[in-house]
Design a protein around this motif. Structure first.
Motif, PDB file in Angstrom:
ATOM      1  N   HIS A  35     -23.079  -6.155   0.519  1.00 17.15           N
ATOM      2  CA  HIS A  35     -22.455  -6.828  -0.623  1.00 17.15           C
ATOM      3  C   HIS A  35     -23.097  -6.477  -1.966  1.00 17.15           C
ATOM      4  N   GLN A  36     -24.197  -5.774  -1.958  1.00 22.12           N
ATOM      5  CA  GLN A  36     -24.899  -5.430  -3.197  1.00 22.12           C
ATOM      6  C   GLN A  36     -24.481  -4.043  -3.676  1.00 22.12           C
ATOM      7  N   PRO A  37     -23.976  -3.918  -4.903  1.00 19.67           N
ATOM      8  CA  PRO A  37     -23.661  -2.580  -5.416  1.00 19.67           C
ATOM      9  C   PRO A  37     -24.939  -1.747  -5.517  1.00 19.67           C
ATOM     10  N   PRO A  38     -24.851  -0.447  -5.274  1.00 17.20           N
ATOM     11  CA  PRO A  38     -26.048   0.394  -5.364  1.00 17.20           C
ATOM     12  C   PRO A  38     -26.614   0.443  -6.785  1.00 17.20           C
ATOM     13  N   GLN A  39     -25.739   0.331  -7.780  1.00 14.23           N
ATOM     14  CA  GLN A  39     -26.132   0.310  -9.192  1.00 14.23           C
ATOM     15  C   GLN A  39     -25.226  -0.708  -9.895  1.00 14.23           C
ATOM     16  N   PRO A  40     -25.712  -1.312 -10.962  1.00 12.68           N
ATOM     17  CA  PRO A  40     -24.843  -2.225 -11.723  1.00 12.68           C
ATOM     18  C   PRO A  40     -23.552  -1.522 -12.147  1.00 12.68           C
ATOM     19  N   GLY A  41     -22.441  -2.217 -11.985  1.00  8.33           N
ATOM     20  CA  GLY A  41     -21.145  -1.668 -12.365  1.00  8.33           C
ATOM     21  C   GLY A  41     -20.473  -0.831 -11.294  1.00  8.33           C
ATOM     22  N   GLU A  42     -21.168  -0.541 -10.197  1.00  6.82           N
ATOM     23  CA  GLU A  42     -20.571   0.213  -9.094  1.00  6.82           C
ATOM     24  C   GLU A  42     -20.045  -0.754  -8.041  1.00  6.82           C
ATOM     25  N   TRP A  43     -19.216  -0.219  -7.155  1.00  8.94           N
ATOM     26  CA  TRP A  43     -18.681  -1.022  -6.056  1.00  8.94           C
ATOM     27  C   TRP A  43     -19.704  -1.129  -4.936  1.00  8.94           C
ATOM     28  N   SER A  44     -19.744  -2.308  -4.331  1.00  8.94           N
ATOM     29  CA  SER A  44     -20.521  -2.488  -3.110  1.00  8.94           C
ATOM     30  C   SER A  44     -19.709  -1.933  -1.936  1.00  8.94           C
ATOM     31  N   LEU A  45     -20.342  -1.837  -0.783  1.00  3.68           N
ATOM     32  CA  LEU A  45     -19.614  -1.426   0.419  1.00  3.68           C
ATOM     33  C   LEU A  45     -18.487  -2.410   0.715  1.00  3.68           C
ATOM     34  N   ASN A  46     -18.740  -3.689   0.490  1.00  5.36           N
ATOM     35  CA  ASN A  46     -17.701  -4.698   0.695  1.00  5.36           C
ATOM     36  C   ASN A  46     -16.538  -4.501  -0.279  1.00  5.36           C
ATOM     37  N   ASP A  47     -16.843  -4.133  -1.518  1.00  8.62           N
ATOM     38  CA  ASP A  47     -15.788  -3.866  -2.506  1.00  8.62           C
ATOM     39  C   ASP A  47     -14.928  -2.680  -2.064  1.00  8.62           C
ATOM     40  N   ILE A  48     -15.572  -1.639  -1.554  1.00  9.50           N
ATOM     41  CA  ILE A  48     -14.832  -0.459  -1.097  1.00  9.50           C
ATOM     42  C   ILE A  48     -13.929  -0.836   0.071  1.00  9.50           C
ATOM     43  N   LEU A  49     -14.464  -1.603   1.016  1.00 12.71           N
ATOM     44  CA  LEU A  49     -13.656  -2.029   2.160  1.00 12.71           C
ATOM     45  C   LEU A  49     -12.467  -2.867   1.696  1.00 12.71           C
ATOM     46  N   ALA A  50     -12.686  -3.765   0.748  1.00  9.01           N
ATOM     47  CA  ALA A  50     -11.581  -4.581   0.224  1.00  9.01           C
ATOM     48  C   ALA A  50     -10.515  -3.679  -0.392  1.00  9.01           C
ATOM     49  N   HIS A  51     -10.941  -2.668  -1.122  1.00 12.84           N
ATOM     50  CA  HIS A  51     -10.005  -1.710  -1.726  1.00 12.84           C
ATOM     51  C   HIS A  51      -9.243  -0.945  -0.650  1.00 12.84           C
ATOM     52  N   LEU A  52      -9.945  -0.488   0.377  1.00 14.32           N
ATOM     53  CA  LEU A  52      -9.276   0.248   1.456  1.00 14.32           C
ATOM     54  C   LEU A  52      -8.257  -0.626   2.173  1.00 14.32           C
ATOM     55  N   ARG A  53      -8.589  -1.880   2.379  1.00 15.44           N
ATOM     56  CA  ARG A  53      -7.637  -2.788   3.024  1.00 15.44           C
ATOM     57  C   ARG A  53      -6.398  -2.973   2.159  1.00 15.44           C
ATOM     58  N   SER A  54      -6.595  -3.107   0.864  1.00 14.65           N
ATOM     59  CA  SER A  54      -5.469  -3.265  -0.042  1.00 14.65           C
ATOM     60  C   SER A  54      -4.574  -2.029  -0.032  1.00 14.65           C
ATOM     61  N   CYS A  55      -5.189  -0.850  -0.056  1.00 10.11           N
ATOM     62  CA  CYS A  55      -4.413   0.397   0.005  1.00 10.11           C
ATOM     63  C   CYS A  55      -3.670   0.501   1.338  1.00 10.11           C
ATOM     64  N   ALA A  56      -4.331   0.124   2.416  1.00 12.31           N
ATOM     65  CA  ALA A  56      -3.683   0.166   3.732  1.00 12.31           C
ATOM     66  C   ALA A  56      -2.500  -0.795   3.789  1.00 12.31           C
ATOM     67  N   ASP A  57      -2.646  -1.956   3.166  1.00  6.79           N
ATOM     68  CA  ASP A  57      -1.525  -2.892   3.100  1.00  6.79           C
ATOM     69  C   ASP A  57      -0.331  -2.256   2.393  1.00  6.79           C
ATOM     70  N   MET A  58      -0.606  -1.706   1.219  1.00  9.32           N
ATOM     71  CA  MET A  58       0.479  -1.178   0.381  1.00  9.32           C
ATOM     72  C   MET A  58       1.092   0.087   0.989  1.00  9.32           C
ATOM     73  N   TRP A  59       0.286   1.087   1.248  1.00 11.47           N
ATOM     74  CA  TRP A  59       0.822   2.376   1.686  1.00 11.47           C
ATOM     75  C   TRP A  59       1.228   2.362   3.153  1.00 11.47           C
ATOM     76  N   GLY A  60       0.495   1.614   3.969  1.00 11.80           N
ATOM     77  CA  GLY A  60       0.924   1.441   5.354  1.00 11.80           C
ATOM     78  C   GLY A  60       2.238   0.685   5.415  1.00 11.80           C
ATOM     79  N   GLY A  61       2.379  -0.294   4.517  1.00  7.40           N
ATOM     80  CA  GLY A  61       3.640  -1.028   4.425  1.00  7.40           C
ATOM     81  C   GLY A  61       4.794  -0.130   4.009  1.00  7.40           C
ATOM     82  N   CYS A  62       4.529   0.804   3.113  1.00  3.49           N
ATOM     83  CA  CYS A  62       5.570   1.757   2.709  1.00  3.49           C
ATOM     84  C   CYS A  62       5.983   2.638   3.880  1.00  3.49           C
ATOM     85  N   ILE A  63       5.004   3.075   4.661  1.00  4.42           N
ATOM     86  CA  ILE A  63       5.295   3.928   5.819  1.00  4.42           C
ATOM     87  C   ILE A  63       6.249   3.219   6.770  1.00  4.42           C
ATOM     88  N   THR A  64       5.903   1.996   7.127  1.00  6.71           N
ATOM     89  CA  THR A  64       6.749   1.282   8.087  1.00  6.71           C
ATOM     90  C   THR A  64       8.073   0.849   7.473  1.00  6.71           C
TER      91      THR A  64
END
Length: 167
Positions: A35-64
């Protein structure tokens, strides 16, 4: 998105391998490291996962929507807009990763049943500038390649976190 068209087999391989790579890369990291960003202003691993889930929702939804539901028109939504309607950024990493893995397993089950016609079925997409015609293969490749760039980002961050933990 890259201009080189990937084969269906390459797309499926990427969609299958990326979640596995995230699991392997993040295994054993503490909650703070996830949950800690490697540097201030960067995404944490949790932030990246949240982003990937959001993209999967949107683009996976488009596929189906295009190939399974056979919709002829779609209204695009940017994953960064969608994420604000979810609780993904505040979820704990482990349950969020499990939800991502389950979602991906379901998408791969759907894609495994695709015929060549399903991959090339199109819809007119509006809401992101001019109207575009996209097929389900476009969204699958977009998702796979987008995730691949974040997979590299995750590996870089986890390497830094592990090195910092040794010091």
């Amino acid at each position: 998105m890259a201009t080189k068209a990937l084969s269906v087999e390459e797309i499926l391989a990427l969609l299958e391998s990326t979640p596995r790579s995230i699991v392997e890369s993040t295994d054993g990291l503490s909650r703070e490291q996830l949950h800690q960003p490697p540097q201030p202003g960067e995404w944490s691993l949790n932030d990246i996962l949240a982003h990937l889930r959001s993209c999967a929702d949107m683009w996976g939804g488009c596929i189906t929507a295009i190939a399974v539901k056979k919709v002829e028109t779609l209204r695009a939504m940017n994953p960064r807009t969608w994420i604000r309607q979810t609780d993904y950024p505040v979820l704990e990493f482990a349950p969020s990763l499990q939800a991502f893995l389950a979602q991906r397993a379901e998408l791969l089950r759907v894609l495994a049943r695709f015929t060549p016609e399903d991959w090339t079925r199109t819809a007119t997409v509006s809401g992101a500038g001019k109207r575009l015609v996209r097929d389900s293969r476009f969204y699958a490749q977009w998702l796979a390649e987008h995730e691949r760039s974040h997979e590299k980002h995750i590996r870089r961050i986890t390497m830094l976190m592990r090195q910092a933990g040794k010091n």
